[in-house]
Scaffold this active site. Structure first.
Site, PDB file in Angstrom:
ATOM      1  CD  GLN A  55      -2.671  -1.050   2.674  1.00 32.51           C
ATOM      2  OE1 GLN A  55      -2.634  -2.060   3.365  1.00 32.51           O
ATOM      3  NE2 GLN A  55      -3.318   0.034   3.077  1.00 32.51           N
ATOM      4  CG  PHE A 108      -8.279  -5.713   4.204  1.00 32.31           C
ATOM      5  CD1 PHE A 108      -9.456  -5.067   3.841  1.00 32.31           C
ATOM      6  CD2 PHE A 108      -7.960  -6.901   3.572  1.00 32.31           C
ATOM      7  CE1 PHE A 108     -10.297  -5.605   2.872  1.00 32.31           C
ATOM      8  CE2 PHE A 108      -8.797  -7.451   2.598  1.00 32.31           C
ATOM      9  CZ  PHE A 108      -9.965  -6.804   2.255  1.00 32.31           C
ATOM     10  NE  ARG A 136      -7.320   7.143  11.926  1.00 36.01           N
ATOM     11  CZ  ARG A 136      -8.056   8.106  11.356  1.00 36.01           C
ATOM     12  NH1 ARG A 136      -9.299   8.330  11.766  1.00 36.01           N
ATOM     13  NH2 ARG A 136      -7.572   8.837  10.391  1.00 36.01           N
ATOM     14  NE  ARG A 143     -12.691  -1.734   5.433  1.00 36.32           N
ATOM     15  CZ  ARG A 143     -13.317  -2.426   4.499  1.00 36.32           C
ATOM     16  NH1 ARG A 143     -13.235  -3.732   4.473  1.00 36.32           N
ATOM     17  NH2 ARG A 143     -14.015  -1.822   3.577  1.00 36.32           N
ATOM     18  CG  PHE A 153      -4.763   3.474  11.603  1.00 37.61           C
ATOM     19  CD1 PHE A 153      -3.902   2.668  10.881  1.00 37.61           C
ATOM     20  CD2 PHE A 153      -4.238   4.616  12.212  1.00 37.61           C
ATOM     21  CE1 PHE A 153      -2.552   2.994  10.752  1.00 37.61           C
ATOM     22  CE2 PHE A 153      -2.887   4.950  12.095  1.00 37.61           C
ATOM     23  CZ  PHE A 153      -2.047   4.142  11.362  1.00 37.61           C
ATOM     24  CD  GLU A 208      -9.248   3.369   7.798  1.00 34.88           C
ATOM     25  OE1 GLU A 208      -9.188   4.544   7.404  1.00 34.88           O
ATOM     26  OE2 GLU A 208      -8.487   2.893   8.654  1.00 34.88           O
ATOM     27  CD  GLU A 232      -0.844   2.825   6.789  1.00 31.82           C
ATOM     28  OE1 GLU A 232      -1.943   2.327   7.077  1.00 31.82           O
ATOM     29  OE2 GLU A 232      -0.489   3.949   7.184  1.00 31.82           O
ATOM     30  CB  ALA A 274      -5.880   7.513   6.556  1.00 37.84           C
TER      31      ALA A 274
HETATM   32  N1  MTE Z   1     -11.355  -2.867   0.352  1.00 40.25           N
HETATM   33  C1  MTE Z   1     -10.779  -3.907  -0.278  1.00 40.25           C
HETATM   34  N2  MTE Z   1     -11.512  -4.594  -1.167  1.00 40.25           N
HETATM   35  N3  MTE Z   1      -9.505  -4.286  -0.020  1.00 40.25           N
HETATM   36  C2  MTE Z   1      -8.730  -3.616   0.905  1.00 40.25           C
HETATM   37  O1  MTE Z   1      -7.576  -3.965   1.120  1.00 40.25           O
HETATM   38  N4  MTE Z   1      -8.638  -1.781   2.561  1.00 40.25           N
HETATM   39  C3  MTE Z   1      -9.414  -0.918   3.457  1.00 40.25           C
HETATM   40  C4  MTE Z   1     -10.479  -0.172   2.675  1.00 40.25           C
HETATM   41  N5  MTE Z   1     -11.233  -1.095   1.860  1.00 40.25           N
HETATM   42  C5  MTE Z   1      -9.313  -2.504   1.602  1.00 40.25           C
HETATM   43  C6  MTE Z   1     -10.645  -2.155   1.257  1.00 40.25           C
HETATM   44  C7  MTE Z   1      -8.601   0.059   4.166  1.00 40.25           C
HETATM   45  S1  MTE Z   1      -7.827  -0.408   5.582  1.00 40.25           S
HETATM   46  C8  MTE Z   1      -8.477   1.338   3.730  1.00 40.25           C
HETATM   47  S2  MTE Z   1      -7.596   2.487   4.610  1.00 40.25           S
HETATM   48  C9  MTE Z   1      -9.113   1.805   2.495  1.00 40.25           C
HETATM   49  O2  MTE Z   1      -9.822   0.772   1.825  1.00 40.25           O
HETATM   50  C10 MTE Z   1      -8.031   2.353   1.567  1.00 40.25           C
HETATM   51  O3  MTE Z   1      -8.513   2.752   0.347  1.00 40.25           O
HETATM   52  P1  MTE Z   1      -9.157   4.197   0.086  1.00 40.25           P
HETATM   53  O4  MTE Z   1      -8.347   5.182   0.852  1.00 40.25           O
HETATM   54  O5  MTE Z   1      -9.026   4.364  -1.368  1.00 40.25           O
HETATM   55  O6  MTE Z   1     -10.558   4.106   0.577  1.00 40.25           O
HETATM   56  N1  HPA Z   2      -4.515   6.080   9.107  1.00 40.37           N
HETATM   57  C1  HPA Z   2      -3.725   5.238   8.450  1.00 40.37           C
HETATM   58  N2  HPA Z   2      -2.437   5.353   8.406  1.00 40.37           N
HETATM   59  C2  HPA Z   2      -1.867   6.365   9.068  1.00 40.37           C
HETATM   60  C3  HPA Z   2      -2.629   7.283   9.769  1.00 40.37           C
HETATM   61  C4  HPA Z   2      -4.021   7.133   9.795  1.00 40.37           C
HETATM   62  O1  HPA Z   2      -4.748   7.912  10.404  1.00 40.37           O
HETATM   63  N3  HPA Z   2      -1.794   8.176  10.336  1.00 40.37           N
HETATM   64  C5  HPA Z   2      -0.570   7.789   9.972  1.00 40.37           C
HETATM   65  N4  HPA Z   2      -0.597   6.697   9.199  1.00 40.37           N
HETATM   66 MO1  MOS Z   3      -6.132   1.393   6.216  1.00 37.99          MO
HETATM   67  S1  MOS Z   3      -5.904   0.515   8.061  1.00 37.99           S
HETATM   68  O1  MOS Z   3      -5.678   2.965   6.825  1.00 37.99           O
HETATM   69  O2  MOS Z   3      -4.786   0.809   5.395  1.00 37.99           O
END
Ligand code: MTE
Ligand code: HPA
Ligand code: MOS
Length: 758
Positions: free
Chosen positions: A191, A222, A304, A336, A338, A707, A226, A503
Site C-alpha cells: 500500500q 486492509f 487514532r 481497517r 486503525f 474504513e 501499509e 486512512a
Molecule cells: N477494500 C478492499 N476490497 N480491499 C482492501 O484492502 N482496505 C481498506 C479499505 N477497503 C481494503 C478495502 C482500508 S484499511 C483502507 S484504509 C481503504 O480501503 C483504503 O482505500 P481508500 O483510501 O481508497 O478508501
Molecule cells: N490512518 C492510516 N495510516 C496512518 C494514519 C491514519 O490515520 N496516520 C498515519 N498513518
Molecule cells: Mo487502512 S488501516 O488505513 O490501510
C-alpha cells in the site's frame, strides 16, 4: 458504472506479484525465522543448507550494505536479526535458490542456537515492567476529577478486544530485479510504494532515485500492507542487487499468518459517570495496546484510538490515556479502522453497562448522548455538519425499529431456548491521516493525440475500487466516457513522495489531485477552443459528451479534434497536480487541533438469533444508513460498506487469534482461524445512502468510505449480548471480544460449569 477489475478478477485474469516474470532467470527466496519469542542468537550454521544443490546464497544481517533498519515511525526494527530475536517469526536469514521448494527445504536445515530469555505477551505486564514503545499519551477535555462529584451513577469495568488476521487474498510478496546503472526495480504488493523505496534505499545504501517501485494492484491490504509489505520487498531488493538477477519472495499463507502483524489487541479500563436522566458527565479510560515487539505503526494507531474515544457521542469531561506496550509477539500493525474500532468498542461497553445500572434502555442512552453541531471532541475540533442524529433517526424510521422490537419480543415470548435481539451502532469516524503531513497526493495526467487519457497517481488499487473512482472523476471533468481513460500502475518514478494508500483517504487525496490535473488541461483546451471559435471569453466554452459547446450551442469541434489541434499548436496535453488537504493542524504537545477534514457518520441496525442451548448464533440482518456525501461510485461504495460490515462482524464474533504459552500462533491456518463465510455473514445487508448530504471537503462533494463501515460490526457483539440477557436476565457478562460461539455457551452456563466442575 462497474468496478473495472471485477470481471478480470472473476475470470482469474488479473495479475498479481506472483504472475510477473520480469527476467529470464528468476530465483526464489524463503525466510528463515526465529522459532522462539525472545532469545540471544549464540551460533548460526548455514553449512548444511548451503550444501543443497540449487541453493544460490543465504543472506544474514552481515550481507546488508547499508543500515539494518526498517522502522518507519521509530527506528527500532531490524531487517534481519543480529544478536537478539524478539518474536516467533522474526526473520533471521533469507535463503535464495533455483526454485521455491529447494529454498524451503534448505531453510529447514539451518541450525540456529538460541538461548531463550523470558518473554512478555500481556500488555499490562509489559506496562508494569516499563516495556513501552513510546511514553503514554493523554487526551483530555473538561475536568474529569471534578465531574465525578456531579454524577448520579458511576460504572467501571474492563474490556478486552482481540487481534485480527488481515487475510488479504494475495499474501505478502515482492519481485525485485537489477536494472542498468546499478538500479533496482521492485514489484511489491504494498500500500506504500514510497515506503518501500525509502527503506530499500536505506538498507542498500543507495539513493532513492535508483530504486523504482511499481504496483499494478494488490490482492487486498486492509492495512496489513501499509507498513509490513516493506520487509519482503527490501529482502528481494537486497538479494537481486547481490545476485544480479530477479528474486521473488511470496509468503506462503501459513507463514504470512505466523510472521506478519495483525490488528492490535487492547486491554482497557473504563469509568463512566452519568446523571439519572442518562446524560454522560464524565468518562475516563486507559487503553493498554499490545504493540508487539517493534513500533511499526503503533504510535499512530494509538493516537487514532484516542481520537475516537467518544465515537459518536458528546461527553463534556474526558480523560483518555493510551499506553503502547512492547511484547514478544510479531509487531501489530494497521488494520481497517486503525485503532478506532478498539476505542469505539470500549465506549459501547461503557454505555451498555451504564444502561443496566441506570435501568435506561441502552439505545435510549445512545440517543441521549449523540454528538451534535458545535460539540467539542477531546482533541479540540468541533463537530460541524454533524450527521449523527439524522443518521440515527433515519435508521429508526426507514427500518421501523419499533416494529422490529415488537416482532422480536413476540418471538422471544414464544421461544424458550432460541432468542432474538437487535442492536444499533452509530459511527463517527475522522477523515484525514492523523499524521498531518501525510495528507498530500499528486497526479500525472496525459491526454494522447487520439484523445485517450492516462492517469497516474499515488493511489494503490487494492480492491477498494479507487481506480474506478479516479476514472470517474476524470471522465466527469473531461466529459468523455470512462472507457477512454486508463489508470496506470502506481509507480515511484512517475509519482514521487507518495503517502500510503490508507486512512480511507486514497480516493479523496488522489481524486482531488486527478481533478486538478484534468482541470489544468481542460483550461488549456478551452482557451484553444475559444481562439478557434473566435470568441474572447473561454468561460463560454463547455465540453459535453465529447463535443465542444460554445455559449450553450453545439459546435463542430469534438474532443478528438480539439486534442489534435492542441498538439499541432504545441499546447501541452499533460499536467501534474499536487494536492494537500487545507486547514489541518494538530499539536502533539497539547493534543489539540483540527486533525480531520471532516467526519463520516452512519448508523447500523443489527439483528441476531442466538441458540441459547448450543451457544451458536446467526446474523439475520444488518441495515444501515450511511453518509457518503454524494457518492462517487454507488457500486464501489456499496461494496465497501458490505465488506466493512462483514469484516467488522468477524472481528467481534468469530475471528479469534490464539497464541500458546511460548508465543507461538496456534490459529495459523483457515482450519483454526474462522472468518465469516457465506453462512457466517449476515443473511441480509441493506444499505441506505443518506440523502441531501453533500460534503464540501471531498471531490465532487463525496466522502471517504473505506474504513468507517467496519465499525458497524461492533453492533453484532451487543446484539448477541442482549439476546443472552433475554435468556438469562441479570447474567453478568464480561466484555471480552470476540464473542465466539464457545464464549456464548461458556458464559450462559458459567455457573453450571462451576457446579459440575466441567
Ligand atoms: N477494500 C478492499 N476490497 N480491499 C482492501 O484492502 N482496505 C481498506 C479499505 N477497503 C481494503 C478495502 C482500508 S484499511 C483502507 S484504509 C481503504 O480501503 C483504503 O482505500 P481508500 O483510501 O481508497 O478508501
Ligand atoms: N490512518 C492510516 N495510516 C496512518 C494514519 C491514519 O490515520 N496516520 C498515519 N498513518
Ligand atoms: Mo487502512 S488501516 O488505513 O490501510
Amino acid at each position: 458504472m462497474i468496478n473495472f477489475d471485477s470481471i478480470k478478477h472473476v475470470r482469474g485474469e488479473s495479475q498479481f506479484v506472483y504472475d510477473f516474470i520480469p527476467f529470464e532467470k528468476v530465483l526464489y527466496a524463503y525466510v528463515f525465522y526465529s522459532p522462539v519469542a525472545h532469545g540471544i542468537i549464540k551460533k548460526i550454521n548455514l553449512d548444511n543448507a548451503l550444501g543443497i544443490p540449487g541453493v544460490r546464497y543465504i543472506f544474514t544481517y552481515k550481507d546488508i550494505t547499508g543500515e539494518n533498519q526498517v522502522g518507519g515511525i521509530i527506528q527500532d526494527e531490524v531487517l534481519l536479526a543480529e544478536n537478539e530475536v524478539d518474536f516467533i517469526g522474526q526473520p533471521i536469514a533469507l535463503v535464495v535458490a533455483d526454485n521455491f521448494l529447494t529454498a524451503k527445504h534448505a531453510a529447514k536445515l539451518i541450525k540456529c542456537d538460541i538461548e531463550e530469555l523470558p518473554s512478555i505477551f500481556d500488555p499490562r505486564e509489559a506496562f508494569q515492567k516499563g516495556s513501552l514503545i513510546i511514553p503514554p499519551r493523554v487526551f483530555s477535555l473538561g475536568d474529569v476529577d471534578e465531574a465525578w462529584k456531579e454524577c448520579d451513577v458511576i460504572v467501571e469495568d474492563r474490556v478486552e478486544s482481540g487481534s485480527q488476521e488481515h487475510l488479504y487474498l494475495e499474501t505478502q510478496g515482492s519481485i525485485a530485479f537489477p536494472v542498468e546503472n546499478e538500479g533496482i526495480k521492485i514489484f511489491s504488493s504494498t500500500q506504500n510504494p514510497t515506503g518501500v523505496q525509502r527503506v530499500a534505499a536505506r538498507v542498500l545504501n543507495m539513493p532513492m532515485n535508483k530504486i523504482e517501485v511499481d504496483v499494478l494492484r494488490i490482492g487486498g491490504g486492509f492495512g496489513g500492507k501499509e507498513d509490513q509489505a516493506t520487509h519482503w520487498a527490501v529482502l528481494t531488493a537486497m538479494a537481486a542487487k547481490k545476485l544480479q538477477t530477479a528474486v521473488k519472495l511470496i509468503l506462503p499463507r501459513q507463514e504470512d499468518m505466523r510472521i506478519t502483524g495483525k490488528r492490535h489487541p487492547y486491554s482497557t479500563d473504563f469509568k463512566i459517570g452519568l446523571k439519572k436522566d442518562g446524560k454522560i458527565v464524565a468518562y475516563e479510560v486507559t487503553y493498554y495496546q499490545n504493540a508487539g515487539a517493534a513500533a511499526d505503526l503503533s504510535p499512530a494507531i494509538l493516537e487514532r484510538t484516542l481520537f475516537h474515544t467518544t465515537n459518536s457521542y458528546y461527553i463534556p469531561n474526558v480523560r483518555a490515556t493510551a499506553i503502547s506496550c512492547k511484547t514478544n509477539l510479531p509487531p501489530f500493525t494497521a488494520f481497517r479502522g486503525f485503532g478506532g474500532p478498539q476505542a469505539m468498542f470500549v465506549m459501547e461497553c461503557a454505555l451498555y453497562k451504564a444502561s443496566q445500572v441506570l435501568g435506561i434502555d441502552y439505545h435510549q442512552l445512545q440517543k441521549i448522548n449523540l454528538l451534535k453541531d458545535g460539540d467539542e471532541f477531546p482533541y479540540g475540533q468541533r463537530a460541524e455538519n454533524c450527521r449523527a442524529k439524522v443518521c440515527y433517526d433515519s435508521l429508526e424510521k426507514i427500518y421501523k425499529v419499533d416494529e422490529v422490537k415488537g416482532r422480536i419480543e413476540k418471538f422471544n415470548n414464544q421461544n424458550r431456548f432460541i432468542k432474538k435481539s437487535y442492536s444499533i451502532m452509530p459511527v463517527c469516524f475522522g477523515i484525514s491521516f492523523t499524521t498531518t503531513f501525510l495528507n498530500q497526493a499528486s497526479a500525472l495526467v496525459h491526454v494522447y493525440t487520439d484523445g485517450s487519457v492516462s492517469i497516474s497517481t499515488a493511489a494503490v488499487e487494492m480492491g477498494q475500487g479507487v481506480n474506478a473512482k479516479l476514472i470517474n472523476i476524470a471522465s466527469r471533468v473531461f466529459s468523455i466516457p470512462p472507457t477512454r481513460i486508463k489508470l496506470e500502475t502506481t509507480n515511484t518514478t512517475r509519482i514521487a513522495n507518495t503517502s500510503p494508500t490508507a486512512a480511507s483517504k486514497g480516493s479523496d487525496l488522489n481524486g482531488f489531485a486527478t481533478m486538478e490535473a484534468c482541470q489544468a488541461i481542460l483550461k488549456r483546451l478551452k482557451k484553444l477552443a475559444a481562439t478557434e471559435l473566435k470568441i474572447e471569453d473561454e468561460n463560454q466554452i463547455e465540453f459535453k459528451d465529447e463535443v465542444v459547446y460554445c455559449k450553450g450551442e453545439k459546435t463542430d469541434l469534438t474532443w478528438n479534434k480539439i486534442v489534435q489541434k492542441a498538439y499541432v499548436n504545441r499546447v501541452s496535453l499533460s499536467a501534474h497536480a499536487f494536492h494537500a488537504t487545507p486547514g489541518l493542524y494538530f499539536d502533539r504537545d497539547t493534543s489539540k487541533g483540527h486533525p480531520f477534514a471532516y467526519h463520516v457518520y452512519g448508523t447500523a441496525l443489527i439483528e441476531v438469533t442466538v441458540d441459547c442451548l448450543r451457544g451458536t448464533y446467526k446474523l439475520d440482518s444488518v441495515q444501515v444508513v450511511h453518509d457518503l456525501g454524494e457518492t462517487l461510485h454507488p457500486v464501489v461504495d456499496k461494496g465497501q460498506i458490505e465488506g466493512g460490515i462483514v469484516q467488522g462482524i468477524g472481528w467481534m464474533t468469530m475471528e479469534e487469534i490464539i497464541y500458546d504459552k511460548r508465543g507461538k500462533l496456534i490459529t495459523d491456518s483457515l482450519s483454526t482461524y474462522k472468518i465469516p463465510d457465506v453462512y457466517g455473514a449476515p443473511e441480509k445487508i441493506e444499505i441506505h445512502f443518506l440523502e441531501n448530504a453533500p460534503n464540501d471537503f471531498g471531490p465532487f462533494k463525496s466522502k471517504a468510505v473505506g474504513e468507517p463501515p467496519f465499525m458497524y460490526g461492533i453492533g453484532a457483539f451487543f446484539a448477541i449480548l442482549k439476546a443472552m440477557n433475554v435468556f438469562r436476565p441479570g447474567l453478568e457478562i464480561k466484555f471480552i471480544a470476540p464473542m465466539t460461539h464457545e464464549r456464548v455457551l461458556m458464559t450462559l452456563y458459567s455457573e453450571v460449569k462451576e457446579k459440575v466442575r466441567l
